[in-house]
Design a protein around this motif. Structure first.
Motif, PDB file in Angstrom:
ATOM      1  N   ARG A  14      -9.431  -7.952  -2.581  1.00 45.40           N
ATOM      2  CA  ARG A  14      -8.395  -7.211  -3.306  1.00 45.40           C
ATOM      3  C   ARG A  14      -8.995  -6.471  -4.501  1.00 45.40           C
ATOM      4  O   ARG A  14      -8.614  -5.327  -4.788  1.00 45.40           O
ATOM      5  CB  ARG A  14      -7.290  -8.166  -3.748  1.00 45.40           C
ATOM      6  CG  ARG A  14      -6.544  -8.819  -2.590  1.00 45.40           C
ATOM      7  CD  ARG A  14      -5.382  -9.661  -3.072  1.00 45.40           C
ATOM      8  NE  ARG A  14      -4.884 -10.570  -2.033  1.00 45.40           N
ATOM      9  CZ  ARG A  14      -3.624 -10.977  -1.920  1.00 45.40           C
ATOM     10  NH1 ARG A  14      -2.715 -10.549  -2.776  1.00 45.40           N
ATOM     11  NH2 ARG A  14      -3.260 -11.822  -0.967  1.00 45.40           N
ATOM     12  N   ALA A  15      -9.933  -7.108  -5.191  1.00 52.78           N
ATOM     13  CA  ALA A  15     -10.563  -6.467  -6.350  1.00 52.78           C
ATOM     14  C   ALA A  15     -11.390  -5.255  -5.946  1.00 52.78           C
ATOM     15  O   ALA A  15     -11.567  -4.318  -6.736  1.00 52.78           O
ATOM     16  CB  ALA A  15     -11.440  -7.474  -7.085  1.00 52.78           C
ATOM     17  N   ALA A  16     -11.895  -5.266  -4.694  1.00 55.26           N
ATOM     18  CA  ALA A  16     -12.712  -4.156  -4.196  1.00 55.26           C
ATOM     19  C   ALA A  16     -11.878  -3.056  -3.563  1.00 55.26           C
ATOM     20  O   ALA A  16     -12.432  -2.080  -3.043  1.00 55.26           O
ATOM     21  CB  ALA A  16     -13.727  -4.673  -3.186  1.00 55.26           C
ATOM     22  N   GLY A  17     -10.561  -3.187  -3.597  1.00 55.43           N
ATOM     23  CA  GLY A  17      -9.692  -2.137  -3.091  1.00 55.43           C
ATOM     24  C   GLY A  17      -9.025  -2.429  -1.767  1.00 55.43           C
ATOM     25  O   GLY A  17      -8.301  -1.587  -1.237  1.00 55.43           O
ATOM     26  N   GLY A  18      -9.244  -3.624  -1.211  1.00 52.89           N
ATOM     27  CA  GLY A  18      -8.636  -3.987   0.056  1.00 52.89           C
ATOM     28  C   GLY A  18      -7.336  -4.734  -0.122  1.00 52.89           C
ATOM     29  O   GLY A  18      -6.802  -4.863  -1.228  1.00 52.89           O
ATOM     30  N   THR A  19      -6.833  -5.257   0.970  1.00 52.18           N
ATOM     31  CA  THR A  19      -5.571  -5.987   0.935  1.00 52.18           C
ATOM     32  C   THR A  19      -5.571  -7.050   2.025  1.00 52.18           C
ATOM     33  O   THR A  19      -6.293  -6.937   3.027  1.00 52.18           O
ATOM     34  CB  THR A  19      -4.380  -5.030   1.130  1.00 52.18           C
ATOM     35  OG1 THR A  19      -3.156  -5.751   0.965  1.00 52.18           O
ATOM     36  CG2 THR A  19      -4.388  -4.411   2.522  1.00 52.18           C
ATOM     37  N   THR A  20      -4.769  -8.077   1.820  1.00 50.31           N
ATOM     38  CA  THR A  20      -4.567  -9.102   2.845  1.00 50.31           C
ATOM     39  C   THR A  20      -3.067  -9.281   3.035  1.00 50.31           C
ATOM     40  O   THR A  20      -2.324  -9.352   2.049  1.00 50.31           O
ATOM     41  CB  THR A  20      -5.201 -10.443   2.438  1.00 50.31           C
ATOM     42  OG1 THR A  20      -6.583 -10.253   2.174  1.00 50.31           O
ATOM     43  CG2 THR A  20      -5.048 -11.472   3.550  1.00 50.31           C
ATOM     44  N   GLU A  21      -2.639  -9.326   4.283  1.00 51.84           N
ATOM     45  CA  GLU A  21      -1.224  -9.508   4.583  1.00 51.84           C
ATOM     46  C   GLU A  21      -1.059 -10.454   5.748  1.00 51.84           C
ATOM     47  O   GLU A  21      -1.999 -10.689   6.517  1.00 51.84           O
ATOM     48  CB  GLU A  21      -0.569  -8.156   4.905  1.00 51.84           C
ATOM     49  CG  GLU A  21      -1.144  -7.475   6.134  1.00 51.84           C
ATOM     50  CD  GLU A  21      -0.514  -6.111   6.415  1.00 51.84           C
ATOM     51  OE1 GLU A  21       0.070  -5.521   5.497  1.00 51.84           O
ATOM     52  OE2 GLU A  21      -0.616  -5.649   7.576  1.00 51.84           O
ATOM     53  N   CYS A  22       0.107 -11.042   5.850  1.00 51.64           N
ATOM     54  CA  CYS A  22       0.406 -11.875   7.012  1.00 51.64           C
ATOM     55  C   CYS A  22       0.399 -11.003   8.268  1.00 51.64           C
ATOM     56  O   CYS A  22       0.549  -9.782   8.197  1.00 51.64           O
ATOM     57  CB  CYS A  22       1.762 -12.552   6.858  1.00 51.64           C
ATOM     58  SG  CYS A  22       1.853 -13.722   5.485  1.00 51.64           S
TER      59      CYS A  22
END
Length: 264
Positions: free
Chosen positions: A222-230
């Motif tokens: 997330r800090a590098a610009g990505g995302t995690t989602e279900c």
């Protein structure tokens, strides 16, 4: 957050030294009640990390894998808390593969906001920093150099990373559905880090994980610009207790993305 990041780094490096001593001198394996493997390296590394966190942040509760297995679960209701996996990728460690990691993260309001992932056998660490994330090259247990990392934009070729030990038919189906052109099999939370440093695009995980498996790598991503989602595209949150369908701190299937996912 700088002081916390230094505590994370010091704890991870010391835990890594303990892990590598056992890695190099012999590994004895036992099994927990759920039949997952545990070694002296898990236990020693966790004790080291907990000691660092307790000295620096005595008022922040810690959810740590081996402590939870022993029934030690502090109340985190309404609080920021640490998530610790002292040796993520125990199977990789036992099989003498190098992609096992030390994971430490801070969660606030259900979101992993700071973390470090250290792979002592590879001599590399990834961590959150003010305004982003960085990769550290570690030589003889000492940080030799660092570089800022960032997720890459989506290109024509979509590269996936997935678990070496826990792949599944659902993962294969998902990769076919989104048109993955290249695939790398990696153990432990390093999969998040490969997305964060811009060498892969997506990390699908349909097998069971726990929050301490994912929080540190997720924080770096997330800090590098990505995302995690279900997997159903809802928010992927931490601090999950009293779940109807699974135990405390168990994760649902999720997808880590290096960029915003395409919606059909």
């Amino acid at each position: 957050m700088a002081d916390m990041q230094q505590v994370f780094l010091d704890a991870a490096l010391e835990a890594g030294r303990a892990i590598m001593s056992i890695y190099e001198n012999g590994i004895d394996v036992s099994y927990k009640e759920d039949q997952s493997p545990v070694t002296a390296a898990d236990e020693q590394a966790e004790a080291i990390i907990l000691a660092h966190l307790a000295r620096a942040f005595p008022d922040i509760p810690v959810i740590a894998e081996e402590s939870v297995a022993a029934g030690v679960v502090p109340d985190i209701t309404g609080k920021a808390f640490f998530l610790v996996d002292p040796l993520d990728g125990t199977k990789e460690f036992i099989n003498r593969r190098e992609d096992f990691t030390v994971n430490i993260a801070l969660v606030e309001n259900g979101v992993p906001v700071a973390g470090i992932v250290y792979a002592p056998a590879k001599g590399v660490a990834y961590r959150t920093i003010a305004g982003g994330a960085e990769k550290l090259i570690v030589t003889d247990g000492v940080v030799a150099r660092s570089e800022t990392i960032r997720c890459r934009p989506r290109g024509e070729v979509l590269t996936a990373v997935a678990s070496r030990s826990h792949n599944s038919p659902e993962t294969e189906d998902f990769m076919r559905k989104i048109g993955v052109s290249d695939f790398t099999s990696v153990g432990s939370s390093l999969k998040f880090c490969l997305l964060a440093e811009g060498v892969a695009d997506v990390y699908p995980r349909f097998g069971r994980t726990m929050e301490w498996d994912t929080a540190a790598g997720d924080a770096v991503l997330r800090a590098a610009g990505g995302t995690t989602e279900c997997a159903d595209s809802t928010a992927f949150a931490y601090g999950k207790t009293r779940q109807d369908t699974d135990s405390d701190f168990a994760n649902p299937p999720f997808i880590g993305w290096a960029h915003l996912p395409s919606r059909s």
